[in-house]
Design a protein around this motif. Sequence first.
Motif, PDB file in Angstrom:
ATOM      1  N   ILE A  25      -2.574   4.126   6.874  1.00  0.00           N
ATOM      2  CA  ILE A  25      -2.796   4.529   5.487  1.00  0.00           C
ATOM      3  C   ILE A  25      -3.523   3.426   4.723  1.00  0.00           C
ATOM      4  O   ILE A  25      -4.495   3.690   3.988  1.00  0.00           O
ATOM      5  N   VAL A  26      -3.079   2.189   4.904  1.00  0.00           N
ATOM      6  CA  VAL A  26      -3.687   1.051   4.206  1.00  0.00           C
ATOM      7  C   VAL A  26      -5.174   0.955   4.545  1.00  0.00           C
ATOM      8  O   VAL A  26      -6.013   0.758   3.655  1.00  0.00           O
ATOM      9  N   GLN A  27      -5.514   1.102   5.809  1.00  0.00           N
ATOM     10  CA  GLN A  27      -6.906   0.970   6.233  1.00  0.00           C
ATOM     11  C   GLN A  27      -7.750   2.162   5.786  1.00  0.00           C
ATOM     12  O   GLN A  27      -8.871   2.000   5.303  1.00  0.00           O
ATOM     13  N   ASP A  35      -4.501  -1.061  -8.581  1.00  0.00           N
ATOM     14  CA  ASP A  35      -5.012  -0.348  -7.411  1.00  0.00           C
ATOM     15  C   ASP A  35      -4.818   1.161  -7.576  1.00  0.00           C
ATOM     16  O   ASP A  35      -3.807   1.711  -7.145  1.00  0.00           O
ATOM     17  N   PRO A  36      -5.777   1.852  -8.195  1.00  0.00           N
ATOM     18  CA  PRO A  36      -5.632   3.302  -8.392  1.00  0.00           C
ATOM     19  C   PRO A  36      -5.709   4.096  -7.097  1.00  0.00           C
ATOM     20  O   PRO A  36      -5.300   5.256  -7.055  1.00  0.00           O
ATOM     21  N   LYS A  37      -6.198   3.468  -6.029  1.00  0.00           N
ATOM     22  CA  LYS A  37      -6.352   4.200  -4.764  1.00  0.00           C
ATOM     23  C   LYS A  37      -5.016   4.624  -4.179  1.00  0.00           C
ATOM     24  O   LYS A  37      -4.943   5.576  -3.404  1.00  0.00           O
ATOM     25  N   ASN A  79      -8.000   2.008   2.034  1.00  0.00           N
ATOM     26  CA  ASN A  79      -8.465   0.706   1.580  1.00  0.00           C
ATOM     27  C   ASN A  79      -7.632   0.186   0.399  1.00  0.00           C
ATOM     28  O   ASN A  79      -8.168  -0.193  -0.655  1.00  0.00           O
ATOM     29  N   LEU A  80      -6.325   0.143   0.579  1.00  0.00           N
ATOM     30  CA  LEU A  80      -5.442  -0.332  -0.475  1.00  0.00           C
ATOM     31  C   LEU A  80      -5.657  -1.825  -0.713  1.00  0.00           C
ATOM     32  O   LEU A  80      -5.909  -2.588   0.216  1.00  0.00           O
ATOM     33  N   GLU A  81      -5.551  -2.242  -1.964  1.00  0.00           N
ATOM     34  CA  GLU A  81      -5.905  -3.595  -2.372  1.00  0.00           C
ATOM     35  C   GLU A  81      -4.926  -4.656  -1.870  1.00  0.00           C
ATOM     36  O   GLU A  81      -5.328  -5.729  -1.429  1.00  0.00           O
ATOM     37  N   ASP A  82      -3.645  -4.400  -1.948  1.00  0.00           N
ATOM     38  CA  ASP A  82      -2.652  -5.426  -1.627  1.00  0.00           C
ATOM     39  C   ASP A  82      -1.501  -4.794  -0.842  1.00  0.00           C
ATOM     40  O   ASP A  82      -0.422  -4.530  -1.384  1.00  0.00           O
ATOM     41  N   ALA A  83      -1.750  -4.577   0.442  1.00  0.00           N
ATOM     42  CA  ALA A  83      -0.742  -3.936   1.291  1.00  0.00           C
ATOM     43  C   ALA A  83       0.517  -4.775   1.395  1.00  0.00           C
ATOM     44  O   ALA A  83       1.626  -4.240   1.480  1.00  0.00           O
TER      45      ALA A  83
END
Length: 313
Positions: free
Chosen positions: A134-136, A193-195, A139-143
């Motif tokens: 999911i993070v990749q 991080d709105p993503k 493209n989450l900012e601060d996993a």
Amino acid sequence: MDKPTPLINHNVVHKKGFALLITLSALAVIIALTGVLISYLDSARQDAMQTKAMIQANLYYNDVKETLQKLKGEKVYPTLYEMALPLSSDDGRFSLLLTCRPLANGVNINWLGYGNNSDMNMQYNVAENVFEAIVQHYNLEDATKLKEMILEEIGGQEKFVIKEQSRLRQKNGIISFKQFEAILSRYQFEADDPKVAMVPWEKFFVFNEMKTDKKGKIIQGDLIDGEYISAELISVLFDMELATVRENWIEGESLKTFVNENGGVFDRAALFAKEFLPMSYCEVTYKYAETQYQFKFVDIDGEVKNFEFYGKQ
């Protein structure tokens, strides 16, 4: 010689003007108070309607609860998973729609907190893999921050979710999506991080309590109801093309057969329940005074509980 009487008595005019000003001011106050009163009465009427609708919801809940407890879940729920059940009276005064879904058709978010439990190695590794995917993909900012916040909540320290926001805070872990949403909101604000709001979390994770016996052995929450998982989760777990899965996957069929027949390798059999998992959540939408309302509940091991009223829809 007498002075002529003035045609206009200015004192009288001033007094009349002052009286008119007072009258207009009083009228303005009355109008304002009337507006406030009307607003209050309307709010009170709506509150009364909401209360009556909630009472009606409780009556319906008890009826549905009694009915479901008389039936065996493994017989009724697979049917309810496939279609909503409409119920209504002939005169139209009674009408509701019952919709149910599996409660364990995903990776339990709490598995992320079992890194030190040797009995839960497979569950922990799967949860880690899904989280990283999911993070990749998004493209989450601060996993790292997001995972720390999730682990804090799983550990029960209540650092990121206000206690009053959860109805079952005496239990550790993340046990509802509403609870998880509070973590996401806090993360989105702190990490800018709105993503994170774009991730369909419920397609990958479930948010259920982990239960253990007196010896500490996990007896609930460690298995997935594989026949009802999402195409997105199948794609991640078995490294399959999402488009292919979406085109061919039909909920309710054998996951093992589907994976093997569509180019995947079903190598995590121990992760999936071999029999029907008696864990479901349901939504009931009903009409009261020409308005639609909704309540929800869960059925775990034949115990219908956790009634929640969601109000007007």
